[in-house]
Design a protein around this motif. Structure first.
Motif, mmCIF file in Angstrom:
data_model
loop_
_atom_site.group_PDB
_atom_site.id
_atom_site.type_symbol
_atom_site.label_atom_id
_atom_site.label_comp_id
_atom_site.label_asym_id
_atom_site.label_seq_id
_atom_site.Cartn_x
_atom_site.Cartn_y
_atom_site.Cartn_z
ATOM 1 N N ASN A 84 -25.648 46.270 -54.961
ATOM 2 C CA ASN A 84 -26.077 46.235 -56.260
ATOM 3 C C ASN A 84 -25.958 44.626 -56.735
ATOM 4 O OD1 ASN A 84 -27.030 46.957 -59.024
ATOM 5 N ND2 ASN A 84 -24.810 47.271 -59.558
ATOM 6 N N ARG A 85 -24.825 44.019 -56.344
ATOM 7 C CA ARG A 85 -24.790 42.534 -56.948
ATOM 8 C C ARG A 85 -25.819 41.838 -56.098
ATOM 9 N NH1 ARG A 85 -19.203 43.933 -56.839
ATOM 10 N NH2 ARG A 85 -18.758 43.451 -55.028
ATOM 11 N N LEU A 86 -26.121 41.830 -54.764
ATOM 12 C CA LEU A 86 -26.946 41.174 -54.098
ATOM 13 C C LEU A 86 -28.517 41.442 -54.581
ATOM 14 C CD1 LEU A 86 -25.801 41.796 -50.383
ATOM 15 C CD2 LEU A 86 -25.818 39.605 -51.658
ATOM 16 N N LYS A 87 -28.529 42.850 -54.954
ATOM 17 C CA LYS A 87 -30.143 42.863 -55.486
ATOM 18 C C LYS A 87 -29.957 42.423 -56.937
ATOM 19 C CE LYS A 87 -31.677 46.789 -52.619
ATOM 20 N NZ LYS A 87 -32.106 47.868 -52.030
ATOM 21 N N GLY A 88 -29.354 41.973 -57.459
ATOM 22 C CA GLY A 88 -29.394 41.227 -58.868
ATOM 23 C C GLY A 88 -30.185 40.088 -58.656
ATOM 24 N N PHE A 89 -30.133 39.364 -57.406
ATOM 25 C CA PHE A 89 -31.221 38.416 -56.961
ATOM 26 C C PHE A 89 -32.542 39.034 -56.842
ATOM 27 C CE2 PHE A 89 -26.884 36.665 -55.878
ATOM 28 C CZ PHE A 89 -26.865 35.587 -56.484
ATOM 29 N N ARG A 90 -33.546 39.003 -57.623
ATOM 30 C CA ARG A 90 -34.736 39.415 -57.242
ATOM 31 C C ARG A 90 -35.672 39.136 -55.955
ATOM 32 N NH1 ARG A 90 -37.616 39.876 -63.369
ATOM 33 N NH2 ARG A 90 -35.562 41.037 -64.274
ATOM 34 N N GLY A 91 -35.225 38.038 -55.521
ATOM 35 C CA GLY A 91 -35.584 37.549 -54.382
ATOM 36 C C GLY A 91 -35.105 38.071 -53.214
ATOM 37 N N ILE A 92 -34.302 38.899 -53.241
ATOM 38 C CA ILE A 92 -33.502 39.866 -52.426
ATOM 39 C C ILE A 92 -33.820 41.399 -52.730
ATOM 40 C CG2 ILE A 92 -31.205 40.423 -51.296
ATOM 41 C CD1 ILE A 92 -31.920 37.521 -50.946
ATOM 42 N N ALA A 93 -33.996 41.672 -53.796
ATOM 43 C CA ALA A 93 -34.453 42.982 -53.995
ATOM 44 C C ALA A 93 -35.923 43.421 -53.647
ATOM 45 C CB ALA A 93 -34.285 43.440 -55.528
ATOM 46 N N THR A 94 -36.578 42.279 -53.539
ATOM 47 C CA THR A 94 -37.967 42.447 -53.067
ATOM 48 C C THR A 94 -38.148 41.214 -52.067
ATOM 49 O OG1 THR A 94 -39.057 43.437 -55.015
ATOM 50 C CG2 THR A 94 -40.450 42.580 -53.527
ATOM 51 N N ARG A 95 -38.751 41.487 -51.053
ATOM 52 C CA ARG A 95 -38.948 40.339 -49.631
ATOM 53 C C ARG A 95 -40.225 39.697 -50.138
ATOM 54 N NH1 ARG A 95 -38.768 40.691 -43.145
ATOM 55 N NH2 ARG A 95 -39.841 38.708 -42.895
ATOM 56 N N TYR A 96 -39.929 38.538 -50.264
ATOM 57 C CA TYR A 96 -41.112 37.658 -50.624
ATOM 58 C C TYR A 96 -41.328 36.368 -49.087
ATOM 59 C CZ TYR A 96 -41.042 39.155 -55.276
ATOM 60 O OH TYR A 96 -40.997 40.036 -56.577
ATOM 61 N N GLU A 97 -40.268 36.550 -48.455
ATOM 62 C CA GLU A 97 -40.291 35.598 -47.261
ATOM 63 C C GLU A 97 -41.293 35.998 -46.072
ATOM 64 O OE1 GLU A 97 -39.107 32.718 -48.206
ATOM 65 O OE2 GLU A 97 -38.076 33.416 -49.984
ATOM 66 N N LYS A 98 -41.854 34.994 -45.584
ATOM 67 C CA LYS A 98 -42.878 35.530 -44.616
ATOM 68 C C LYS A 98 -41.996 35.866 -43.052
ATOM 69 C CE LYS A 98 -47.008 33.227 -46.116
ATOM 70 N NZ LYS A 98 -47.664 34.528 -46.569
ATOM 71 N N THR A 99 -40.925 35.038 -42.959
ATOM 72 C CA THR A 99 -40.229 35.245 -41.657
ATOM 73 C C THR A 99 -38.887 35.825 -42.001
ATOM 74 O OG1 THR A 99 -39.169 32.951 -42.166
ATOM 75 C CG2 THR A 99 -41.487 33.067 -40.745
ATOM 76 N N ALA A 100 -38.179 36.444 -41.013
ATOM 77 C CA ALA A 100 -36.928 37.161 -40.883
ATOM 78 C C ALA A 100 -35.881 35.733 -41.278
ATOM 79 C CB ALA A 100 -36.567 37.946 -39.940
ATOM 80 N N THR A 101 -36.092 34.580 -40.558
ATOM 81 C CA THR A 101 -35.153 33.474 -40.524
ATOM 82 C C THR A 101 -35.034 33.155 -41.963
ATOM 83 O OG1 THR A 101 -35.898 32.884 -38.344
ATOM 84 C CG2 THR A 101 -34.525 31.230 -39.794
ATOM 85 N N SER A 102 -36.077 32.993 -42.909
ATOM 86 C CA SER A 102 -35.775 32.497 -44.111
ATOM 87 C C SER A 102 -35.314 33.557 -45.202
ATOM 88 C CB SER A 102 -37.663 32.213 -44.822
ATOM 89 O OG SER A 102 -38.005 31.226 -44.037
ATOM 90 N N TYR A 103 -35.782 34.750 -44.903
ATOM 91 C CA TYR A 103 -35.135 36.020 -45.705
ATOM 92 C C TYR A 103 -33.748 36.273 -45.288
ATOM 93 C CZ TYR A 103 -34.746 40.447 -48.008
ATOM 94 O OH TYR A 103 -34.262 41.425 -48.939
ATOM 95 N N GLU A 104 -33.207 36.006 -44.214
ATOM 96 C CA GLU A 104 -31.889 35.891 -43.791
ATOM 97 C C GLU A 104 -31.065 35.056 -44.376
ATOM 98 O OE1 GLU A 104 -28.863 36.572 -40.022
ATOM 99 O OE2 GLU A 104 -31.048 36.537 -39.672
ATOM 100 N N ALA A 105 -31.654 33.918 -44.406
ATOM 101 C CA ALA A 105 -31.120 32.591 -45.144
ATOM 102 C C ALA A 105 -30.957 32.878 -46.786
ATOM 103 C CB ALA A 105 -31.982 31.310 -45.025
ATOM 104 N N ALA A 106 -31.746 33.477 -47.205
ATOM 105 C CA ALA A 106 -31.805 33.875 -48.885
ATOM 106 C C ALA A 106 -30.648 34.735 -48.826
ATOM 107 C CB ALA A 106 -32.976 34.470 -49.295
ATOM 108 N N VAL A 107 -30.321 35.692 -48.108
ATOM 109 C CA VAL A 107 -29.569 36.777 -48.335
ATOM 110 C C VAL A 107 -27.980 36.016 -48.058
ATOM 111 C CG1 VAL A 107 -28.577 38.866 -47.480
ATOM 112 C CG2 VAL A 107 -31.085 38.523 -47.421
ATOM 113 N N SER A 108 -27.997 35.155 -47.129
ATOM 114 C CA SER A 108 -26.792 34.461 -46.912
ATOM 115 C C SER A 108 -26.387 33.595 -47.854
ATOM 116 C CB SER A 108 -26.944 33.586 -45.513
ATOM 117 O OG SER A 108 -27.204 34.629 -44.368
#
Length: 288
Positions: free
Chosen positions: A253-277
């Motif tokens: 719930n706290r992680l998905k408070g970041f809207r860029g985490i609740a919905t994936r906008y990154e094209k690559t898994a590397t960038s999205y994993e960096a955002a989650v990190s």
């Protein structure tokens, strides 16, 4: 300092973990703290890079800096470093909960495959994108400690079953020591829901000497009872410990408070994993 920007205490924890600037010449107009705040703002708001406010610097610079740090694994190492400091201070509860959540991928994240384009060896071929009833989705597998702090993250396509990734997720727990000694990789106990109930995963946990608490599936229970004495005894189940499983849900719930985490906008898994990190690092920085 705008609302939500890094505090002085949070910046003091992140700054030593960032690489030094190697380019000589005139000092840049925009500080690294402003660029990091711009990256945080974009992940928090979930907007296109072009909409990053000008107070954080040119959006091209903010986007390029995020991509460079993502490829270098800067945010992943920063997360590991703050976990090591927390473990040295005794702030990690090693009663670990694991679970997963499905994230819808925006249409801008779908344009990943281009013929003739360069493909990094550490980037999965499917970019952690899978097709299900809801369209393109990504699944975040998470292991958190007993206080709701992220310990390990694993990205897979949305249709991947939880039990298949459970072992890989636990093997990503790697908390280094601030002094001598091996990194800690083994929890005291693992709590999960019945999706992780499989004979193979239970055998893996017993082999590593990890106590585990997750309910038995109904079909597994029927199969065991039908076999009579050959079915063996039922697996142990600690009801008091299982009541704490909601901690991982609150962490999501706290992680998905970041809207860029609740919905994936990154094209690559590397960038999205960096955002989650980075979002996980900020959750640690708020409490440590």
């Amino acid at each position: 300092m705008a609302r939500g920007d890094l505090t002085d205490a949070q910046w003091s924890r992140l700054q030593p973990l960032l690489p030094r600037e190697k380019k000589p010449g005139r000092p840049p107009i925009w500080t690294r703290r402003q660029l990091i705040d711009g990256i945080r703002w974009r992940i928090r708001a979930g907007t296109p890079w072009r909409d990053v406010p000008e107070r954080y610097g040119p959006w091209q610079t903010v986007s390029t800096r995020f991509r460079r740090y993502a490829l270098d694994g800067i945010f992943t190492r920063a997360l590991q470093q703050i976990q090591a400091r927390a473990d040295a201070a005794g702030d990690i509860d090693w009663l670990v909960q694991i679970d997963s959540t499905v994230v819808r991928a925006h249409q801008h994240a779908a344009a990943t495959g281009r013929k003739g384009g360069f493909h990094r060896p550490d980037e999965p071929d499917d970019h952690a994108l899978g097709r299900s009833r809801g369209g393109l989705t990504t699944k975040i597998h998470l292991a958190c400690d007993g206080r709701g702090h992220p310990l390990a993250i694993l990205l897979t396509p949305g249709q991947r079953h939880d039990s298949v990734c459970a072992r890989l997720l636990l093997e990503r727990i790697h908390v280094s020591r601030t002094g001598p000694g091996r990194p800690r990789c083994r929890p005291d106990q693992v709590i999960a829901d019945k999706a992780y109930s499989s004979c193979g995963f239970r055998a893996y946990l017993r082999k590593r000497g990890i106590a585990h608490t997750f309910p038995e599936k109904a079909d597994q229970q029927r199969h065991r009872l039908n076999r009579g004495r050959r079915g063996g005894r039922p697996p142990g189940f600690d009801r008091e410990a299982y009541r704490r499983r909601n901690i991982v849900e609150r962490c999501f719930n706290r992680l998905k408070g970041f809207r860029g985490i609740a919905t994936r906008y990154e094209k690559t898994a590397t960038s999205y994993e960096a955002a989650v990190s980075l979002a996980s690092f900020l959750l640690w920085a708020r409490s440590v």
